[in-house]
Design a protein around this motif. Sequence first.
Motif, PDB file in Angstrom:
ATOM      1  N   LYS A 230       0.824  -1.204   0.000  1.00  0.00           N
ATOM      2  CA  LYS A 230       0.000   0.000   0.000  1.00  0.00           C
ATOM      3  C   LYS A 230       0.863   1.260   0.000  1.00  0.00           C
ATOM      4  CE  LYS A 230      -4.213   1.569   2.338  1.00  0.00           C
ATOM      5  NZ  LYS A 230      -5.134   1.294   3.469  1.00  0.00           N
ATOM      6  N   PHE A 231       1.996   1.211   0.703  1.00  0.00           N
ATOM      7  CA  PHE A 231       2.881   2.367   0.815  1.00  0.00           C
ATOM      8  C   PHE A 231       3.862   2.458  -0.356  1.00  0.00           C
ATOM      9  CE2 PHE A 231       6.551   4.577   2.946  1.00  0.00           C
ATOM     10  CZ  PHE A 231       5.899   5.796   3.113  1.00  0.00           C
ATOM     11  N   GLY A 232       4.089   1.332  -1.028  1.00  0.00           N
ATOM     12  CA  GLY A 232       5.006   1.312  -2.166  1.00  0.00           C
ATOM     13  C   GLY A 232       6.419   0.940  -1.804  1.00  0.00           C
ATOM     14  N   GLN A 233       6.711   0.764  -0.543  1.00  0.00           N
ATOM     15  CA  GLN A 233       8.028   0.336  -0.081  1.00  0.00           C
ATOM     16  C   GLN A 233       7.889  -0.171   1.348  1.00  0.00           C
ATOM     17  OE1 GLN A 233      10.759   3.610   0.134  1.00  0.00           O
ATOM     18  NE2 GLN A 233       9.271   4.992   1.052  1.00  0.00           N
ATOM     19  N   PRO A 234       8.887  -0.912   1.871  1.00  0.00           N
ATOM     20  CA  PRO A 234       8.767  -1.439   3.242  1.00  0.00           C
ATOM     21  C   PRO A 234       8.625  -0.317   4.261  1.00  0.00           C
ATOM     22  CG  PRO A 234      10.510  -2.576   2.071  1.00  0.00           C
ATOM     23  CD  PRO A 234      10.090  -1.436   1.179  1.00  0.00           C
ATOM     24  N   LEU A 235       7.659  -0.464   5.140  1.00  0.00           N
ATOM     25  CA  LEU A 235       7.459   0.510   6.211  1.00  0.00           C
ATOM     26  C   LEU A 235       8.554   0.357   7.263  1.00  0.00           C
ATOM     27  CD1 LEU A 235       4.564   0.609   4.918  1.00  0.00           C
ATOM     28  CD2 LEU A 235       3.666   0.881   7.225  1.00  0.00           C
ATOM     29  N   PRO A 236       8.935   1.458   7.921  1.00  0.00           N
ATOM     30  CA  PRO A 236       9.938   1.362   8.992  1.00  0.00           C
ATOM     31  C   PRO A 236       9.318   0.937  10.310  1.00  0.00           C
ATOM     32  CG  PRO A 236       9.322   3.647   8.668  1.00  0.00           C
ATOM     33  CD  PRO A 236       8.564   2.862   7.626  1.00  0.00           C
ATOM     34  N   VAL A 237       8.443  -0.052  10.278  1.00  0.00           N
ATOM     35  CA  VAL A 237       7.786  -0.564  11.480  1.00  0.00           C
ATOM     36  C   VAL A 237       7.770  -2.084  11.424  1.00  0.00           C
ATOM     37  CG1 VAL A 237       6.299   1.463  11.791  1.00  0.00           C
ATOM     38  CG2 VAL A 237       5.467  -0.499  10.474  1.00  0.00           C
TER      39      VAL A 237
END
Length: 579
Positions: A402-409
Amino acid sequence: MRNLPVLLDCDTPSTGGDGAHSHPAISLADWLAALPQLAAILSYENNDINLVLGNANYISTFQMPAERDKSSSKVMIEWRDRVLDLIQSGRDSDSFELRREGKLGPEYFMCTLGRLPAEEGRGAYYLITATDRTGDRTIEKNLRRELLSDGLTALPNRTGFGEEIDDRLANSIWADNAQFGIIAIDLSRFSRVNESLGPMAGDELLITVAKRLKSSLRQGDVLARIGGNDFAIFARLNNGLSDALHIVQRIKELLSSPIRLSDLQIRVDCAIGCALSLNLDDDPDDIVRKAQAAVKIAKRSGKVEIYRNGVLKEAQRRFSIESRLRDALAQGGLTLAFQPLIHLQTGEITGFEALARWNDEELGHVPPVEFIAVAEESGLITPLGRWAAYEAAQALSRWDAKFGQPLPVGVNVNLSPIQMARDDVASMFEEALRYSGIAGNRLTAELTESAIVADPDKARKLLVALKELRMPIAMDDFGTGFSNLASLHSLPIDILKIDRSFVSSMLEDHDKAVIVRTILSLAESLNLKVTAEGIETQALAHALQQMGCWQGQGYYFAKPMGEADAFDYWRARWNFETI
């Protein structure tokens, strides 16, 4: 010499005339004496039944003075009732079985009752015969015992236990204020003996326990093996709960000394639950179920439990939860909620804790503390834990897309001690990471101190395997268990989570604040990060921030939320500066 033909005058045997009768030289006593059964003639005159004549078998069995006890009186009353019933019905004959207590145990007689032809000048006469069926009943009883008893201990099984209770209630003499109770006994460590020493040692343990329990019985009590490691006692209670507790005390004393199996001495731990009848009309099966409900509570409390009103309803609810939970796991009826983990120094979201939620069509909202306990008790914790791990990893994968890249979470997943003992947890996480395509450092395994203390060697192997997947490991509810510094230092743990019971009241309770500071100091010396649970106010958040706590979670920041809301919450607070 040859045989001559015999000629018949007619096809039917000839009969006497209308006045044909027995030879007058043969008396009634002779006729009765010729009968192999117990036989007697009864008269009914002036609304009264009397013995006219009986043969020797009848007299010796029912009329000798030594036999005129309460049991025989009961039999004679029943015979009288049968005669009256025959007279009033107009039938010519009747048959029935009677039971009485003899010197060597129960005696059974198959009886026939017939109406004799009436004669002028006297009242109606009735012939009663009785055949002793005690031997047949004994054989039947032995065959039934094979079906109704436990082959290992020779005690009644669950079905046989019910029949023994029914027999005691129906055929024993009870005081007016008497009641009965069921004492259920569960051998807590039996499965460990089977796993460690083998089934033969387990059988030997059961036989020894059965012998000890049997020695605790009083006259009239019944001991049964109603399950694999479950025993039950039916007890006559003349003094109510006091009698039951005396029996429980004897049981505890008898099982307190170790049992020798091969070269080992095994201490038998057991959970005991009791249920008492209100009166003798109570359904025994219902009392057994109540006792079993009480013993389940005793397994958790570690104390003897007496059934209370409502406990059976709780047990029925747990059964409903288990049944519905099984369907929910199969049909995707559960969801994950996500509670944010906040970096207390920067206010950024570092991750989420995944929490199972269940809203059932029939049961409504079922709290996690309720259905997780049922899952652990029933064995459903394994599929539930696997579902949570897979779903948490998939949620991270969907957020990344959904964000287009790995989330920092990342996401924290809780591990149950029972799941750790029964499942291949390392393989489960490896599959969850592989199927979702996320890195191992974004999935944190949370386990409790109790899980480590229960089996330190197995826990250490599991944690090492998880570290090979690059997964962070958090010790949940830290401070409430019994782990020592040596084991804590030797385990590959990354995060300590301070239990909410210390955090939520630390501003008002000086001792709690000291415990929190001590844990933070310990974590710093061991190079561990700390997460504080149960942050409900801004004051708590600021206090923990000043103490140097790394991360926090609680209702002050956010309640657990759905997957989509959790993503939106992270987007809204991305690079947020303050708490």
